[in-house]
Motif scaffolding. Structure first.
Motif, mmCIF file in Angstrom:
data_model
loop_
_atom_site.group_PDB
_atom_site.id
_atom_site.type_symbol
_atom_site.label_atom_id
_atom_site.label_comp_id
_atom_site.label_asym_id
_atom_site.label_seq_id
_atom_site.Cartn_x
_atom_site.Cartn_y
_atom_site.Cartn_z
ATOM 1 N N ALA A 282 49.122 43.390 78.973
ATOM 2 C CA ALA A 282 48.637 42.739 77.269
ATOM 3 C C ALA A 282 47.427 41.697 78.098
ATOM 4 O O ALA A 282 46.624 41.651 77.073
ATOM 5 C CB ALA A 282 49.953 42.070 76.502
ATOM 6 N N VAL A 283 47.242 40.720 78.955
ATOM 7 C CA VAL A 283 46.663 40.585 79.344
ATOM 8 C C VAL A 283 45.317 41.130 80.225
ATOM 9 O O VAL A 283 43.716 40.447 78.700
ATOM 10 C CB VAL A 283 46.587 39.752 81.267
ATOM 11 C CG1 VAL A 283 45.428 38.324 81.161
ATOM 12 C CG2 VAL A 283 48.068 38.732 80.514
ATOM 13 N N ALA A 284 45.398 42.273 80.707
ATOM 14 C CA ALA A 284 43.752 43.008 80.466
ATOM 15 C C ALA A 284 43.325 43.844 78.889
ATOM 16 O O ALA A 284 42.576 43.328 78.660
ATOM 17 C CB ALA A 284 44.530 44.122 81.079
ATOM 18 N N MET A 285 44.284 43.530 78.260
ATOM 19 C CA MET A 285 43.903 44.276 76.887
ATOM 20 C C MET A 285 43.445 43.160 75.895
ATOM 21 O O MET A 285 42.539 43.534 75.250
ATOM 22 C CB MET A 285 45.045 44.983 76.255
ATOM 23 C CG MET A 285 45.823 46.172 76.372
ATOM 24 S SD MET A 285 47.080 46.608 75.318
ATOM 25 C CE MET A 285 46.115 47.589 73.675
ATOM 26 N N LEU A 286 44.060 41.645 76.544
ATOM 27 C CA LEU A 286 43.430 40.493 75.737
ATOM 28 C C LEU A 286 42.243 40.476 76.521
ATOM 29 O O LEU A 286 40.893 39.963 75.066
ATOM 30 C CB LEU A 286 44.027 39.602 75.641
ATOM 31 C CG LEU A 286 43.533 38.122 75.097
ATOM 32 C CD1 LEU A 286 43.744 38.051 73.915
ATOM 33 C CD2 LEU A 286 44.524 37.318 76.058
ATOM 34 N N ALA A 287 41.486 40.184 77.313
ATOM 35 C CA ALA A 287 40.177 40.289 77.533
ATOM 36 C C ALA A 287 39.460 40.933 77.175
ATOM 37 O O ALA A 287 38.470 40.929 77.080
ATOM 38 C CB ALA A 287 40.564 40.643 79.213
ATOM 39 N N ASN A 288 39.606 42.567 76.750
ATOM 40 C CA ASN A 288 39.178 44.219 77.215
ATOM 41 C C ASN A 288 38.810 43.837 75.513
ATOM 42 O O ASN A 288 37.969 43.722 74.956
ATOM 43 C CB ASN A 288 39.228 45.207 77.133
ATOM 44 C CG ASN A 288 39.580 45.023 78.632
ATOM 45 O OD1 ASN A 288 38.573 44.768 79.604
ATOM 46 N ND2 ASN A 288 40.502 45.662 79.382
ATOM 47 N N HIS A 289 39.899 42.834 74.723
ATOM 48 C CA HIS A 289 39.818 42.824 73.137
ATOM 49 C C HIS A 289 38.774 41.735 73.169
ATOM 50 O O HIS A 289 37.327 41.787 72.019
ATOM 51 C CB HIS A 289 40.564 42.115 72.212
ATOM 52 C CG HIS A 289 40.728 41.231 71.576
ATOM 53 N ND1 HIS A 289 40.279 42.171 70.030
ATOM 54 C CD2 HIS A 289 40.731 40.237 71.206
ATOM 55 C CE1 HIS A 289 40.156 41.148 69.094
ATOM 56 N NE2 HIS A 289 40.592 40.277 69.977
ATOM 57 N N GLY B 34 36.433 40.838 75.479
ATOM 58 C CA GLY B 34 34.944 41.459 75.762
ATOM 59 C C GLY B 34 33.864 42.080 74.923
ATOM 60 O O GLY B 34 32.837 41.924 74.667
ATOM 61 N N ALA B 35 34.497 42.989 74.252
ATOM 62 C CA ALA B 35 33.725 43.812 72.609
ATOM 63 C C ALA B 35 33.643 42.862 71.327
ATOM 64 O O ALA B 35 33.096 43.225 70.851
ATOM 65 C CB ALA B 35 35.467 44.369 71.978
ATOM 66 N N ARG B 36 34.546 41.099 71.345
ATOM 67 C CA ARG B 36 33.568 40.364 70.661
ATOM 68 C C ARG B 36 32.730 39.683 71.717
ATOM 69 O O ARG B 36 32.058 38.126 70.764
ATOM 70 C CB ARG B 36 34.327 39.481 70.177
ATOM 71 C CG ARG B 36 35.646 40.608 69.899
ATOM 72 C CD ARG B 36 36.855 40.730 68.895
ATOM 73 N NE ARG B 36 36.579 39.778 67.490
ATOM 74 C CZ ARG B 36 36.435 38.868 67.106
ATOM 75 N NH1 ARG B 36 37.008 37.753 67.962
ATOM 76 N NH2 ARG B 36 35.760 38.113 65.619
ATOM 77 N N GLY B 37 31.962 39.819 72.535
ATOM 78 C CA GLY B 37 31.191 38.566 73.654
ATOM 79 C C GLY B 37 31.789 37.619 74.735
ATOM 80 O O GLY B 37 31.252 36.570 74.542
ATOM 81 N N GLN B 38 33.737 37.584 74.626
ATOM 82 C CA GLN B 38 33.845 36.530 74.655
ATOM 83 C C GLN B 38 35.269 37.286 75.744
ATOM 84 O O GLN B 38 35.164 38.092 76.021
ATOM 85 C CB GLN B 38 34.834 35.858 73.688
ATOM 86 C CG GLN B 38 34.231 35.778 72.117
ATOM 87 C CD GLN B 38 35.154 35.081 71.365
ATOM 88 O OE1 GLN B 38 36.574 35.314 71.533
ATOM 89 N NE2 GLN B 38 34.790 35.768 70.083
ATOM 90 N N GLU B 39 35.808 35.816 76.750
ATOM 91 C CA GLU B 39 36.249 35.812 78.368
ATOM 92 C C GLU B 39 37.720 34.667 77.649
ATOM 93 O O GLU B 39 37.811 34.642 76.555
ATOM 94 C CB GLU B 39 35.180 35.650 79.047
ATOM 95 C CG GLU B 39 34.874 34.504 79.527
ATOM 96 C CD GLU B 39 33.896 33.608 80.869
ATOM 97 O OE1 GLU B 39 33.516 35.016 81.437
ATOM 98 O OE2 GLU B 39 34.031 32.878 80.974
ATOM 99 N N ILE B 40 38.619 35.619 78.416
ATOM 100 C CA ILE B 40 39.418 34.740 79.285
ATOM 101 C C ILE B 40 38.829 33.452 79.762
ATOM 102 O O ILE B 40 38.659 33.754 81.479
ATOM 103 C CB ILE B 40 40.545 35.340 79.331
ATOM 104 C CG1 ILE B 40 40.947 36.287 78.385
ATOM 105 C CG2 ILE B 40 42.141 33.824 79.985
ATOM 106 C CD1 ILE B 40 42.353 37.032 79.378
ATOM 107 N N PRO B 41 38.759 32.144 80.113
ATOM 108 C CA PRO B 41 38.786 30.783 80.259
ATOM 109 C C PRO B 41 39.739 31.240 81.564
ATOM 110 O O PRO B 41 40.816 31.129 81.204
ATOM 111 C CB PRO B 41 37.581 30.189 79.763
ATOM 112 C CG PRO B 41 38.184 30.182 78.501
ATOM 113 C CD PRO B 41 38.960 30.941 78.144
ATOM 114 N N ALA B 42 38.937 30.278 82.547
ATOM 115 C CA ALA B 42 40.007 30.348 83.803
ATOM 116 C C ALA B 42 41.021 28.808 83.305
ATOM 117 O O ALA B 42 40.359 27.982 82.457
ATOM 118 C CB ALA B 42 39.009 29.698 85.411
#
Ligand code: 0L1
Ligand code: MG
Length: 263
Positions: free
Chosen positions: A210-217, A219-227
């Motif tokens: 689910a975390v990988a899916m969130l990061a890919n979601h 990423g498709a919007r030009g954002q990331e999961i910050p540290a």
């Protein structure tokens, strides 16, 4: 590219956020905007986030919702959704949650992580997530769809920030290397009786997926999961309705328990 103009997006965000703040239900927004698309739905959610920040709130975490087979079946949908939780939604472990600020809350037990490195899609995968996890902790999410009788479609629910309302985190931090998140047993109790149970694999085969899916979601919007992000991977079991007087305990194998009382 959104199909709704910015004025309509702002107006729908105001409509849904007011319903949240006034604990009042509304009909699903796709009834009036049947042509709205995913971009519109996430743009409305982004505008709700902007409104909260402008009011002085901090974003406390990110979430994936509808990630377990039990929840997908319960809500009659086939894919996860993504949202956020804000600082005022946090309730201490063992705390009280007032019913008068909510519409028709339900609880779900979740396996959560905090990251120590940024995660960026596309192409984010389990190994990248494993390398980025700082620690694992348990939580109970209290969802409270602003839609009447929890009746919605996925775009409406994304616009409504995936029903985010409250969350309670446990206080035991564990290293990912010491845990098997797939076989981790989860028991949700209401007033001393077990009402739902499952294992971590119920969440997309492995909660970190689910975390990988969130990061890919993102990423498709030009954002990331910050540290340093707190991430809720989604209810392991179906969500359970609660009312005033209910005492809820979630027991997560190796992660301890999380409890709260509804008043
Ligand atoms: O966290 C969640 O799984 C909520 C997803 C939104 C749908 C719902 O309200 O059940
Ligand atoms: Mg959830």
């Amino acid at each position: 590219m959104t199909t709704l103009n910015s004025q309509t997006i702002a107006q729908l965000a105001e409509h849904l956020e007011s319903a949240e703040r006034q604990a009042r239900d509304v009909t699903k927004i796709t009834d009036d905007y049947p042509g709205m698309d995913w971009e519109d739905a996430y743009a409305i959610q982004d505008e709700i986030r902007r409104r909260k920040r402008a009011r002085g709130h901090q974003i406390a975490g990110l979430k994936a919702g509808l990630t377990s087979f039990a929840k997908m079946k319960q809500m009659g949908v086939a894919s996860p959704v993504f949202g956020f939780v804000a600082d005022y939604m946090a309730v201490p472990d063992g705390g009280e949650i007032r019913m008068d600020g909510l519409i028709h809350p339900k609880v779900e037990a979740e396996i959560c992580v905090v990251t120590k490195a940024p995660l960026k899609g596309p192409g984010c995968h389990m190994a990248a997530v494993m390398a980025a996890v700082d620690f694992v902790l348990p939580a109970v999410e209290v969802i409270d769809s602003r839609y009447r009788d929890f009746k919605f479609d996925l775009k409406s629910v994304v616009a409504d920030n995936t029903s985010s309302a409250r969350f309670v985190t446990g206080t035991r931090m564990r290293d990912l290397a010491d845990l098997d998140l797939r076989t981790m047993g989860v028991v949700l109790e209401k007033n001393g009786a077990p009402v739902a149970m499952a294992a971590g694999a119920a969440v997309l085969g492995h909660p970190l997926a689910a975390v990988a899916m969130l990061a890919n979601h993102l990423g498709a919007r030009g954002q990331e999961i910050p540290a340093g992000s707190f991430i809720m991977t989604g209810g392991v079991t179906e969500a359970i309705a609660v009312e005033a007087g209910d005492h809820v305990v979630a027991r997560l194998q190796d992660l301890g328990s999380v409890s709260m009382r509804f008043v």
